[in-house]
Design a protein around this motif. Structure first.
Motif, mmCIF file in Angstrom:
data_model
loop_
_atom_site.group_PDB
_atom_site.id
_atom_site.type_symbol
_atom_site.label_atom_id
_atom_site.label_comp_id
_atom_site.label_asym_id
_atom_site.label_seq_id
_atom_site.Cartn_x
_atom_site.Cartn_y
_atom_site.Cartn_z
ATOM 1 N N GLY A 416 -5.332 24.041 3.391
ATOM 2 C CA GLY A 416 -5.413 24.709 1.958
ATOM 3 C C GLY A 416 -3.983 24.889 1.359
ATOM 4 N N ASN A 417 -2.757 24.539 2.390
ATOM 5 C CA ASN A 417 -1.602 25.049 1.761
ATOM 6 C C ASN A 417 -1.119 23.962 0.805
ATOM 7 N N ILE A 418 -1.600 22.779 0.711
ATOM 8 C CA ILE A 418 -1.420 21.791 -0.507
ATOM 9 C C ILE A 418 -2.527 21.297 -0.820
ATOM 10 N N ASN A 419 -2.702 20.725 -2.142
ATOM 11 C CA ASN A 419 -3.958 20.164 -2.575
ATOM 12 C C ASN A 419 -4.248 18.841 -2.028
ATOM 13 N N PRO A 420 -5.489 18.799 -1.368
ATOM 14 C CA PRO A 420 -6.034 17.618 -0.719
ATOM 15 C C PRO A 420 -5.575 16.243 -1.329
ATOM 16 N N ILE A 421 -5.549 16.259 -2.591
ATOM 17 C CA ILE A 421 -5.098 14.989 -3.248
ATOM 18 C C ILE A 421 -3.920 14.386 -2.981
ATOM 19 N N ILE A 422 -2.791 15.681 -2.929
ATOM 20 C CA ILE A 422 -1.464 15.301 -2.667
ATOM 21 C C ILE A 422 -1.302 15.036 -1.146
ATOM 22 N N GLY A 423 -2.149 15.616 -0.446
ATOM 23 C CA GLY A 423 -2.091 15.198 1.029
ATOM 24 C C GLY A 423 -2.453 13.909 1.513
ATOM 25 N N ALA A 424 -3.393 13.344 0.395
ATOM 26 C CA ALA A 424 -4.115 12.007 0.829
ATOM 27 C C ALA A 424 -2.855 10.852 0.486
ATOM 28 N N TRP A 425 -1.987 11.249 -0.610
ATOM 29 C CA TRP A 425 -1.215 10.327 -1.408
ATOM 30 C C TRP A 425 0.215 10.488 -1.107
ATOM 31 N N LEU A 426 0.470 11.576 -0.497
ATOM 32 C CA LEU A 426 1.915 11.689 -0.367
ATOM 33 C C LEU A 426 2.839 10.765 0.225
ATOM 34 N N SER A 427 2.329 10.221 1.566
ATOM 35 C CA SER A 427 3.061 9.308 2.249
ATOM 36 C C SER A 427 3.216 7.728 1.513
ATOM 37 N N THR A 428 2.193 7.559 0.730
ATOM 38 C CA THR A 428 2.278 6.303 -0.050
ATOM 39 C C THR A 428 2.899 6.469 -1.172
ATOM 40 N N CYS A 429 3.040 7.680 -1.849
ATOM 41 C CA CYS A 429 3.944 8.009 -3.135
ATOM 42 C C CYS A 429 5.409 8.045 -2.712
ATOM 43 N N ILE A 430 5.680 8.277 -1.498
ATOM 44 C CA ILE A 430 7.065 8.364 -1.046
ATOM 45 C C ILE A 430 7.407 6.846 -0.717
ATOM 46 N N MET A 431 6.565 6.023 -0.248
ATOM 47 C CA MET A 431 7.103 4.459 -0.136
ATOM 48 C C MET A 431 7.313 3.891 -1.364
ATOM 49 N N LEU A 432 6.401 4.408 -2.405
ATOM 50 C CA LEU A 432 6.491 3.541 -3.661
ATOM 51 C C LEU A 432 7.898 3.410 -4.161
ATOM 52 N N PRO A 433 8.715 4.426 -4.369
ATOM 53 C CA PRO A 433 10.028 4.198 -4.765
ATOM 54 C C PRO A 433 11.024 3.492 -4.076
ATOM 55 N N LEU A 434 10.871 3.536 -2.712
ATOM 56 C CA LEU A 434 11.340 2.954 -1.632
ATOM 57 C C LEU A 434 11.336 1.408 -1.879
ATOM 58 N N GLY A 435 10.027 1.001 -2.189
ATOM 59 C CA GLY A 435 9.572 -0.294 -2.468
ATOM 60 C C GLY A 435 10.249 -0.928 -3.563
ATOM 61 N N VAL A 436 10.280 0.151 -4.812
ATOM 62 C CA VAL A 436 10.851 -0.532 -6.169
ATOM 63 C C VAL A 436 12.531 -0.727 -5.603
#
Length: 471
Positions: A416-436
């Motif tokens: 419960g320290n962060i939102n579960p939606i953020i927990g599921a998407w964080l690693s993917t969202c970090i790789m997105l700008p790197l891919g761009v």
């Protein structure tokens, strides 16, 4: 897949080694576990293969030949983009339909193995339920052939009312069983036996009668006749968040949310009622009201305010001690109730968060295949190295970054320290700008990092400062 299967074997080696299980059962377990490994295998495979393929193209100057023929990097990547998009869809179907079934199969297989081999479910250091019995057992250490010898045994045995009335402690024990026998024999040595004696007499109940004894050897026989004909493929209606598809998860998330809100609302009303908060007070009679008004006038004349001490001063000294004692007792009871309910609510909300996390991980897994391709393909074109040397090192570093960010974010989301939606998407969202970023660099035929432009930028800053100093 081969690497991750070996990692799994090391994780479960204690559960299966020396338990008398044949190679077919162990192979079936690993087969059921393979779909669950796909969520780690597919992203790493896409990343590594894209770096190797495009690195080999760039190293052999095949991209130079393509560009000379008028074929851009995007056009060269287009067929693979279509393929990876299709792979993402297949991965999503796999995560939504196949992995939940494999999780159910793994659970049933492990439970049924435990029924056939009771020693297999006795975990060191924690209490374990013995299938087919009313016993709950904890041991400090298992050793010997098939882990038959036990050290520092504690047993809780339940009564017909499912209450732990019997406690047995022993320094050592031994499990004796045979494939030809329906009896499991547990021989305990050098221990103590404690039993709560149940009685119908209310006066005797208040005395809390019990029986206590010491023993050198104590033998417990349990009939396991119902367990010997166990089908290892027997299904059980047990489901966790990993055993559910998207439609089931969505439905259960709504149900869990409503149940948690209803539970919190009912508990808050109970606490408010016990505290007497927001409850209209009865108006005092004329005599009491005159005494209160008189006391208020005295306090106003002295310039004092109404507080807890001044309210207590309205009552006699003997009544004041009763009020304070009652308030302390009520407060202590309320705090105890809140602490107990807090632990229960934390478990319920953790289950709720796990369902949200599992739901969004299915979508994130499918999208991660596409994003990691856009990380690996341009990176391979930039570094211009094929083979299993530098590309393998870079792929492993990138994947470990992606994987550990996902693990840490998932653990934070579960607590419960962060939102579960953020927990599921964080690693993917970090790789997105790197891919761009990498795709733009590769399209412009630039290196991974242009140190010349960085130096020019800083030189320009220093030149401006020098001109300002001169003027």
């Amino acid at each position: 897949m081969f690497i991750f299967i070996f990692q799994t074997i090391w994780l479960f080696i204690d559960d299966f080694a020396g338990k008398g299980l044949d190679i077919f059962i162990i192979g079936k377990f690993l087969f059921y576990l393979m779909p669950n490994l796909m969520e780690r295998v597919i992203p790493l495979t896409v990343l590594l293969s894209s770096i190797l393929t495009f690195g080999s193209f760039a190293e052999n100057y095949e991209f130079a030949a393509m560009k000379a023929s008028g074929i851009s990097l995007q056009r060269a990547m287009l067929p693979l983009i279509v393929f990876v998009t299709f792979l993402g869809g297949v991965t999503f179907y796999f995560a939504n339909n196949i992995i939940p079934i494999s999780e159910q199969k793994i659970y049933n297989l492990r439970r049924n193995i435990a029924k056939v081999k009771p020693a297999a479910i006795i975990t060191e250091g924690v209490f374990s339920d013995l299938e087919g019995t009313e016993m709950n057992m904890k041991v400090d250490r298992k050793y010997g052939e098939n882990d038959r010898f036990l050290e520092n045994v504690i047993i809780h045995e339940k009564s017909k009312t499912k209450v732990n009335t019997t406690v047995i402690k022993a320094k050592s024990g031994e499990l004796i069983s045979s494939e030809d026998s329906d009896i499991l024999q547990l021989v305990l040595k050098d221990g103590h036996y404690y039993l709560d004696v149940s009685t119908k007499n209310n006066k005797e109940k208040k005395k809390n009668p019990f029986t206590k004894a010491n023993f050198r050897t104590y033998t417990i026989n349990k009939d396991l006749s119902d367990l010997n004909d166990v089908d290892l493929d027997e299904e059980r209606d047990v489901s966790t968040d990993k055993m559910k598809n998207i439609s089931r998860l969505t439905k259960d998330i709504d149900s869990l949310k409503e149940d948690n809100v209803r539970l919190v609302t009912a508990f808050s009303k109970n606490i408010v009622g016990r505290m007497g908060a927001f409850v209209p007070m009865k108006k005092p009679d004329s005599v009491g009201q005159i005494a209160i008004d008189k006391k208020k006038k005295e306090m106003d004349s002295l310039g004092t305010k109404m507080d807890t001490d001044s309210i207590l001063a309205l009552y006699p000294s003997w009544h004041q001690s009763q009020i304070l004692s009652s308030a302390k007792s009520a407060t202590s009871n309320i705090i105890t109730s809140i602490q107990g309910k807090k632990n229960e609510l934390q478990i319920k909300y953790k289950i709720y968060r796990l369902h949200i996390l599992s739901l969004h991980k299915k979508y994130a897994l499918a999208l991660s295949c596409i994003i990691l391709f856009f990380v690996g393909a341009p990176l391979g074109a930039i570094i211009r190295k094929g083979g299993l040397g530098l590309p393998m090192v870079i792929a492993i570093i990138l994947f470990l970054t992606y994987y550990f960010i996902g693990v840490f974010a998932g653990n934070y989301a579960k607590e419960g320290n962060i939102n579960p939606i953020i927990g599921a998407w964080l690693s993917t969202c970090i790789m997105l700008p790197l891919g761009v970023f990498l795709t733009r660099r590769a399209t412009a035929d630039k290196g991974l990092m242009s140190f010349g432009s960085i130096l020019d930028y800083f030189k320009g800053i220093f030149k401006k400062k020098d001109k300002i100093a001169v003027t």
